[in-house]
Design a protein around this motif. Structure first.
Motif, PDB file in Angstrom:
ATOM      1  N   ILE A  44     -15.511  -0.592   3.099  1.00 22.83           N
ATOM      2  CA  ILE A  44     -14.061  -0.456   2.952  1.00 22.83           C
ATOM      3  C   ILE A  44     -13.707   1.028   2.917  1.00 22.83           C
ATOM      4  CG2 ILE A  44     -12.108  -0.863   1.385  1.00 22.83           C
ATOM      5  CD1 ILE A  44     -13.543  -3.459   0.535  1.00 22.83           C
ATOM      6  N   ALA A  45     -12.855   1.452   3.830  1.00 23.94           N
ATOM      7  CA  ALA A  45     -12.560   2.876   3.982  1.00 23.94           C
ATOM      8  C   ALA A  45     -11.655   3.400   2.874  1.00 23.94           C
ATOM      9  CB  ALA A  45     -11.910   3.141   5.337  1.00 23.94           C
ATOM     10  N   ARG A  46     -10.606   2.644   2.565  1.00 26.50           N
ATOM     11  CA  ARG A  46      -9.629   3.112   1.586  1.00 26.50           C
ATOM     12  C   ARG A  46      -9.169   1.935   0.745  1.00 26.50           C
ATOM     13  NH1 ARG A  46      -5.724   7.817   3.750  1.00 26.50           N
ATOM     14  NH2 ARG A  46      -5.839   8.186   1.522  1.00 26.50           N
ATOM     15  N   ALA A  47      -8.649   2.245  -0.449  1.00 25.02           N
ATOM     16  CA  ALA A  47      -8.176   1.190  -1.332  1.00 25.02           C
ATOM     17  C   ALA A  47      -6.956   1.663  -2.104  1.00 25.02           C
ATOM     18  CB  ALA A  47      -9.274   0.760  -2.316  1.00 25.02           C
ATOM     19  N   VAL A  48      -6.121   0.715  -2.450  1.00 24.53           N
ATOM     20  CA  VAL A  48      -4.986   0.969  -3.327  1.00 24.53           C
ATOM     21  C   VAL A  48      -5.407   0.574  -4.736  1.00 24.53           C
ATOM     22  CG1 VAL A  48      -2.581   0.419  -3.821  1.00 24.53           C
ATOM     23  CG2 VAL A  48      -3.381   0.473  -1.449  1.00 24.53           C
ATOM     24  N   VAL A  49      -5.351   1.537  -5.648  1.00 21.47           N
ATOM     25  CA  VAL A  49      -5.644   1.267  -7.054  1.00 21.47           C
ATOM     26  C   VAL A  49      -4.328   0.901  -7.728  1.00 21.47           C
ATOM     27  CG1 VAL A  49      -6.602   2.141  -9.202  1.00 21.47           C
ATOM     28  CG2 VAL A  49      -7.559   2.898  -7.024  1.00 21.47           C
ATOM     29  N   VAL A  50      -4.233  -0.349  -8.153  1.00 21.31           N
ATOM     30  CA  VAL A  50      -3.012  -0.871  -8.757  1.00 21.31           C
ATOM     31  C   VAL A  50      -3.129  -0.774 -10.272  1.00 21.31           C
ATOM     32  CG1 VAL A  50      -1.529  -2.903  -8.991  1.00 21.31           C
ATOM     33  CG2 VAL A  50      -2.662  -2.430  -6.804  1.00 21.31           C
ATOM     34  N   TYR A  62       2.216   1.397   2.504  1.00 21.20           N
ATOM     35  CA  TYR A  62       1.949   2.660   1.807  1.00 21.20           C
ATOM     36  C   TYR A  62       1.629   3.742   2.848  1.00 21.20           C
ATOM     37  CZ  TYR A  62       1.479  -0.511  -2.148  1.00 21.20           C
ATOM     38  OH  TYR A  62       1.714  -1.494  -3.088  1.00 21.20           O
ATOM     39  N   PRO A  63       2.655   4.430   3.353  1.00 21.06           N
ATOM     40  CA  PRO A  63       2.433   5.433   4.410  1.00 21.06           C
ATOM     41  C   PRO A  63       1.415   6.509   4.059  1.00 21.06           C
ATOM     42  CG  PRO A  63       4.777   4.930   4.186  1.00 21.06           C
ATOM     43  CD  PRO A  63       4.084   4.252   3.043  1.00 21.06           C
ATOM     44  N   GLN A  64       1.180   6.735   2.765  1.00 17.99           N
ATOM     45  CA  GLN A  64       0.181   7.730   2.365  1.00 17.99           C
ATOM     46  C   GLN A  64      -1.204   7.391   2.923  1.00 17.99           C
ATOM     47  OE1 GLN A  64       2.503   6.418   0.491  1.00 17.99           O
ATOM     48  NE2 GLN A  64       3.294   7.850  -1.043  1.00 17.99           N
ATOM     49  N   LEU A  65      -1.442   6.114   3.196  1.00 15.49           N
ATOM     50  CA  LEU A  65      -2.745   5.689   3.708  1.00 15.49           C
ATOM     51  C   LEU A  65      -2.959   6.117   5.156  1.00 15.49           C
ATOM     52  CD1 LEU A  65      -2.802   2.080   2.229  1.00 15.49           C
ATOM     53  CD2 LEU A  65      -4.256   3.976   1.517  1.00 15.49           C
ATOM     54  N   ARG A  66      -1.911   6.583   5.809  1.00 15.53           N
ATOM     55  CA  ARG A  66      -2.063   7.041   7.204  1.00 15.53           C
ATOM     56  C   ARG A  66      -2.741   8.406   7.278  1.00 15.53           C
ATOM     57  NH1 ARG A  66       4.250   5.863   8.702  1.00 15.53           N
ATOM     58  NH2 ARG A  66       4.207   3.594   8.410  1.00 15.53           N
ATOM     59  N   ALA A  67      -2.666   9.150   6.187  1.00 16.60           N
ATOM     60  CA  ALA A  67      -3.207  10.520   6.202  1.00 16.60           C
ATOM     61  C   ALA A  67      -4.714  10.502   6.317  1.00 16.60           C
ATOM     62  CB  ALA A  67      -2.785  11.248   4.923  1.00 16.60           C
TER      63      ALA A  67
END
Length: 283
Positions: free
Chosen positions: A51-57, A278-283
């Motif tokens: 998994i490349a990226r994750a959202v920590v809730v 979450y557009p921040q994940l595009r970076a």
């Protein structure tokens, strides 16, 4: 294989002095006491799962509205994590609190209206005291993640009528009752949201289990959801470590349960849609 993004993880610090317990409702969730997972351990699990990226809730049933540990996770690994915070949206300073956590680098807001320590659907979702927060989120493109049940959908529809350009993400598809199977009459409130372009669905282990309960099957339910909402409005989240099992196992279970869907839809559900929310994940 496309990049995989997990939209629903939690992280629990081992340092209770620096990050004291302050669970919403006054009771810590059972999963967080049994399976506390630091963000470092979460990273290891992500690597094991591919998994490349994750959202920590924000773990509301551990820290309430103190989002400091989510901030630390995002600041330590901005290339891997985005963060979602919680606030008291009924407070007089709710907008200031929202700005505080956004300024700290977090990407979205979570409203916790039900859950393991709050089993009933709270009635404050469409309270007028929350209108300034919804207005701010709408004007600034901040996604609102909703931990709610299907009982809260009428209140959500009220908010969507007032803030039609809001972008909301329903945890666990707002926990619909699927046991009756096709044509899923009990899930009619969920499908009533399909006409609202700003409503997104977070498909988790809870959804997968519910889709296989009673007369329902994954093969019947998930194509129906895809047809109603489109893959560009559905995002996968593991719910790790609230969900039992290792992260690679949870991802594999999700892939198997959705295997009847087209490849381009799977690419969106397991990664592409998350970047819209979450557009921040595009970076």
């Amino acid at each position: 294989m496309s990049v995989v993004i997990d939209t629903h993880t939690h992280a629990i610090s081992s340092d209770k002095q620096r990050y004291p317990l302050a669970p919403v409702g006054g009771h810590q969730s059972e999963w967080s006491a049994k399976r506390p997972t630091t963000y470092e351990a979460l990273l290891d699990s992500m690597d094991a799962a591919g998994i490349a990226r994750a959202v920590v809730v924000q773990a509301s049933t551990v820290y309430g509205n103190d989002n400091s540990y989510v901030v630390e996770a995002v600041r330590s690994h901005p290339d891997r994590f985005a963060g979602v915070f919680s606030i008291d949206v009924l407070a007089d300073d709710a907008v200031s609190q929202m700005q505080r956590w956004l300024d700290a680098g977090l990407a979205g807001l979570r409203l916790f209206t039900t859950g393991s320590t709050m089993p009933g659907q709270a009635g404050w979702l469409d309270d007028e005291r929350s209108f300034p927060v919804w207005d701010y989120a709408q004007r600034h493109g901040v996604s609102i993640c909703l931990q709610m049940t299907a009982q809260g959908i009428p209140a959500l529809l009220n908010m969507l009528s007032r803030f039609p350009d809001s972008r909301v993400l329903l945890d666990h598809l707002a926990r619909p009752d699927l046991a009756g199977g096709p044509p899923y009459e009990a899930a009619a409130p969920l499908f009533s949201l399909a006409s609202h372009a700003g409503v997104f669905l977070k498909l988790t282990n809870r959804t997968i289990a519910e889709a296989a309960r009673g007369a329902s099957t994954s093969e019947a339910f998930f194509p129906r959801v895809l047809d109603a909402f489109g893959a560009h409005r559905i995002a996968w989240g593991s719910n790790f470590p609230a969900a039992e099992g290792a992260l690679p196992q949870l991802l594999a279970q999700a892939r198997e349960s959705l295997s009847m869907l087209p490849a381009d839809a799977l690419d969106a559900i397991f990664g592409g849609t998350a970047r819209t929310i979450y557009p921040q994940l595009r970076a």
